[in-house]
Design a protein around this motif. Structure first.
Motif, PDB file in Angstrom:
ATOM      1  N   THR A   3       4.093 -10.370 -10.342  1.00  0.00           N
ATOM      2  CA  THR A   3       3.494 -10.709  -9.170  1.00  0.00           C
ATOM      3  C   THR A   3       4.669 -10.619  -8.298  1.00  0.00           C
ATOM      4  N   THR A   4       4.360 -10.109  -6.999  1.00  0.00           N
ATOM      5  CA  THR A   4       5.315 -10.174  -5.935  1.00  0.00           C
ATOM      6  C   THR A   4       5.004 -10.916  -4.646  1.00  0.00           C
ATOM      7  N   ILE A 126       0.432   3.987   0.097  1.00  0.00           N
ATOM      8  CA  ILE A 126       0.840   2.829   0.837  1.00  0.00           C
ATOM      9  C   ILE A 126       0.817   1.563   0.140  1.00  0.00           C
ATOM     10  N   LEU A 127       0.065   1.358  -0.821  1.00  0.00           N
ATOM     11  CA  LEU A 127       0.181   0.210  -1.958  1.00  0.00           C
ATOM     12  C   LEU A 127       1.428   0.119  -2.740  1.00  0.00           C
ATOM     13  N   GLU A 128       1.700   1.567  -3.248  1.00  0.00           N
ATOM     14  CA  GLU A 128       3.037   1.661  -3.900  1.00  0.00           C
ATOM     15  C   GLU A 128       4.377   1.421  -2.859  1.00  0.00           C
ATOM     16  N   GLN A 129       4.174   1.910  -1.837  1.00  0.00           N
ATOM     17  CA  GLN A 129       5.164   1.728  -0.862  1.00  0.00           C
ATOM     18  C   GLN A 129       5.644   0.057  -0.720  1.00  0.00           C
ATOM     19  N   MET A 130       4.257  -0.607  -0.501  1.00  0.00           N
ATOM     20  CA  MET A 130       4.352  -2.032  -0.081  1.00  0.00           C
ATOM     21  C   MET A 130       4.910  -2.724  -1.230  1.00  0.00           C
ATOM     22  N   LEU A 131       4.774  -2.139  -2.699  1.00  0.00           N
ATOM     23  CA  LEU A 131       5.397  -2.844  -3.834  1.00  0.00           C
ATOM     24  C   LEU A 131       7.009  -2.610  -3.773  1.00  0.00           C
ATOM     25  N   GLU A 132       7.420  -1.461  -3.486  1.00  0.00           N
ATOM     26  CA  GLU A 132       8.641  -1.166  -3.242  1.00  0.00           C
ATOM     27  C   GLU A 132       9.489  -1.976  -2.322  1.00  0.00           C
ATOM     28  N   GLU A 133       8.686  -2.149  -1.178  1.00  0.00           N
ATOM     29  CA  GLU A 133       9.334  -3.094  -0.244  1.00  0.00           C
ATOM     30  C   GLU A 133       9.605  -4.422  -0.649  1.00  0.00           C
ATOM     31  N   PHE A 134       8.673  -5.082  -1.434  1.00  0.00           N
ATOM     32  CA  PHE A 134       9.005  -6.397  -1.981  1.00  0.00           C
ATOM     33  C   PHE A 134      10.382  -6.485  -2.436  1.00  0.00           C
ATOM     34  N   THR A 140      14.275  -6.668   8.174  1.00  0.00           N
ATOM     35  CA  THR A 140      13.075  -5.807   8.447  1.00  0.00           C
ATOM     36  C   THR A 140      12.094  -6.063   7.402  1.00  0.00           C
ATOM     37  N   GLN A 141      12.181  -6.912   6.373  1.00  0.00           N
ATOM     38  CA  GLN A 141      11.136  -6.561   5.057  1.00  0.00           C
ATOM     39  C   GLN A 141       9.809  -7.022   5.844  1.00  0.00           C
ATOM     40  N   GLU A 142       9.798  -8.395   6.388  1.00  0.00           N
ATOM     41  CA  GLU A 142       8.658  -8.857   6.772  1.00  0.00           C
ATOM     42  C   GLU A 142       7.836  -7.903   7.430  1.00  0.00           C
ATOM     43  N   GLU A 143       8.393  -7.106   8.705  1.00  0.00           N
ATOM     44  CA  GLU A 143       7.707  -6.292   9.540  1.00  0.00           C
ATOM     45  C   GLU A 143       7.044  -4.999   8.822  1.00  0.00           C
ATOM     46  N   MET A 144       7.895  -4.560   7.971  1.00  0.00           N
ATOM     47  CA  MET A 144       7.469  -3.294   7.093  1.00  0.00           C
ATOM     48  C   MET A 144       6.462  -3.765   6.237  1.00  0.00           C
ATOM     49  N   LEU A 145       6.502  -4.723   5.475  1.00  0.00           N
ATOM     50  CA  LEU A 145       5.273  -5.465   4.908  1.00  0.00           C
ATOM     51  C   LEU A 145       3.859  -5.482   5.773  1.00  0.00           C
ATOM     52  N   ILE A 147       3.393  -3.895   8.574  1.00  0.00           N
ATOM     53  CA  ILE A 147       3.033  -2.554   8.836  1.00  0.00           C
ATOM     54  C   ILE A 147       2.089  -2.106   7.821  1.00  0.00           C
ATOM     55  N   TYR A 148       2.418  -2.117   6.415  1.00  0.00           N
ATOM     56  CA  TYR A 148       1.883  -1.410   5.488  1.00  0.00           C
ATOM     57  C   TYR A 148       0.156  -2.230   5.490  1.00  0.00           C
ATOM     58  N   LEU A 149       0.156  -3.588   5.502  1.00  0.00           N
ATOM     59  CA  LEU A 149      -0.876  -4.326   5.736  1.00  0.00           C
ATOM     60  C   LEU A 149      -1.641  -3.749   6.587  1.00  0.00           C
ATOM     61  N   LYS A 150      -1.345  -3.597   8.047  1.00  0.00           N
ATOM     62  CA  LYS A 150      -2.046  -2.953   9.041  1.00  0.00           C
ATOM     63  C   LYS A 150      -2.721  -1.670   8.784  1.00  0.00           C
ATOM     64  N   GLN A 151      -1.903  -0.836   8.089  1.00  0.00           N
ATOM     65  CA  GLN A 151      -2.269   0.646   7.921  1.00  0.00           C
ATOM     66  C   GLN A 151      -3.328   0.728   6.956  1.00  0.00           C
ATOM     67  N   ILE A 152      -3.457  -0.307   6.083  1.00  0.00           N
ATOM     68  CA  ILE A 152      -4.551  -0.268   5.049  1.00  0.00           C
ATOM     69  C   ILE A 152      -5.908  -0.885   5.798  1.00  0.00           C
ATOM     70  N   ILE A 153      -5.646  -1.698   6.739  1.00  0.00           N
ATOM     71  CA  ILE A 153      -6.902  -2.471   7.638  1.00  0.00           C
ATOM     72  C   ILE A 153      -7.549  -1.448   8.391  1.00  0.00           C
ATOM     73  N   ILE A 154      -6.528  -0.572   8.946  1.00  0.00           N
ATOM     74  CA  ILE A 154      -7.013   0.377  10.276  1.00  0.00           C
ATOM     75  C   ILE A 154      -7.615   1.584   9.484  1.00  0.00           C
ATOM     76  N   ARG A 155      -7.192   1.999   8.365  1.00  0.00           N
ATOM     77  CA  ARG A 155      -8.056   3.213   7.731  1.00  0.00           C
ATOM     78  C   ARG A 155      -9.136   2.529   7.273  1.00  0.00           C
ATOM     79  N   ALA A 156      -8.983   1.501   6.721  1.00  0.00           N
ATOM     80  CA  ALA A 156     -10.381   0.989   5.793  1.00  0.00           C
ATOM     81  C   ALA A 156     -11.487   0.810   7.298  1.00  0.00           C
ATOM     82  N   THR A 157     -11.068   0.309   8.386  1.00  0.00           N
ATOM     83  CA  THR A 157     -11.927   0.024   9.444  1.00  0.00           C
ATOM     84  C   THR A 157     -12.523   1.223   9.938  1.00  0.00           C
ATOM     85  N   ARG A 158     -11.833   2.438   9.922  1.00  0.00           N
ATOM     86  CA  ARG A 158     -12.433   3.591  10.364  1.00  0.00           C
ATOM     87  C   ARG A 158     -13.465   4.270   9.246  1.00  0.00           C
TER      88      ARG A 158
END
Length: 288
Positions: A3-4, A126-134, A140-145, A147-158
């Motif tokens: 778990t991360t 995106i999920l794999e990149q998020m795991l790597e970022e952990f 800058t780790q917090e903001e990168m994580l 950003i990945y979260l927002k990417q998932i939310i925005i794409r899913a909203t569309r």
């Protein structure tokens, strides 16, 4: 199972890549207070509140802290993301992702979006990149994580708009925003405001106008939406708390518990007490 977790002061974001044997871990009550996003591959079966979902294709689920989540059957290569509002609050950042009232707190009670092959590939990257970022210890780790979260939310909203809005999805942005605002307002005020007129006043239109807009797009009436949200919370409280039917009625803003009981019986098909008894005994009960 690995778990991360990112945490700083009050902020928390975790991601658990799961396999088919992780049901006990993911059903742990530790995650109840968190907002959750589940990437569920084909074969996953889960229950959100009183609705069961079986994934025939990769699917993203969006679960609010007040919803009850239970995994029934898992598959390999899934992801379980959980975070708190201190890490990212969709209400405070609504202009960024515009998902409140759609992915979360929506009047359709559909907390999921199905991924087509192209979107599935993008989301898994995106999920794999998020795991790597952990694993990266950088300022800058917090903001990168985030950003990945927002990417998932925005794409899913569309995707959610395309899959669930029907005729409404072909209308202007302003029209869609009208219904999203109604969803948000119901979620905020359902305990204290029970009438269509209450929400018409908040939005700034006449009650007839509000009702007509829903009828135009073959949506359940505003009154049905309001009552369904109240009764969903009543069912949650009946099953997940020890409060009496009278206490639940008061909590939901009904000064006359007998009126609430009649409403519950009419819409659900059983009295609150019978509903609770049947559910606990595992009998067939009207869940929707």
């Amino acid at each position: 199972m690995e778990t991360t977790l990112y945490q700083s002061k009050y902020q928390r974001l975790g991601c658990i890549p799961f396999q088919s044997d992780a049901i006990e871990l993911l059903n742990d009550s530790t995650y109840d207070p968190y907002i959750k996003i589940i990437y569920a591959p084909k074969g996953v079966r889960l229950r959100v509140d009183f609705s069961e979902h079986y994934c025939q294709d990769p699917t993203l689920f969006f679960i609010s802290p007040n919803q009850y989540l239970q995994f029934i059957e898992l598959a390999d290569h899934g992801y379980f993301i959980y975070y708190n509002r201190d890490f990212y609050c969709i209400q405070l950042h609504d202009k960024e992702v515009a998902c409140d009232g759609l992915l979360f707190n929506n009047i359709y009670h559909m907390p999921h979006t199905i991924l087509n092959p192209k979107e599935n590939e993008i989301i898994t990257v995106i999920l794999e990149q998020m795991l790597e970022e952990f694993e990266i210890r950088a300022s800058t780790q917090e903001e990168m994580l985030r950003i990945y979260l927002k990417q998932i939310i925005i794409r899913a909203t569309r995707l959610w708009k395309k899959q669930h809005l029907g005729r409404l999805g072909q209308e202007s942005h302003r029209e869609i925003e009208f219904f999203r605002e109604f969803s948000r307002l119901v979620e905020i005020h359902y305990r204290t405001k029970h009438l269509v007129g209450d929400y018409a006043d908040l939005i700034g239109v006449a009650s007839k106008t509000l009702t007509h807009k829903f009828k135009k797009f073959d949506l359940p009436s505003p009154n049905e939406v309001i009552k369904d949200r109240i009764l969903l919370e009543a069912k949650r409280m009946l099953i997940h708390t020890s409060l009496s039917a009278k206490e639940i009625a008061y909590d939901l803003g009904y000064e006359d518990p007998s009126y609430f009981n009649r409403l519950f019986n009419k819409k659900i098909g059983d009295s609150p007490i019978v509903f609770r008894k049947k559910y606990i005994e595992g009998k067939n009960v009207p869940l929707e």
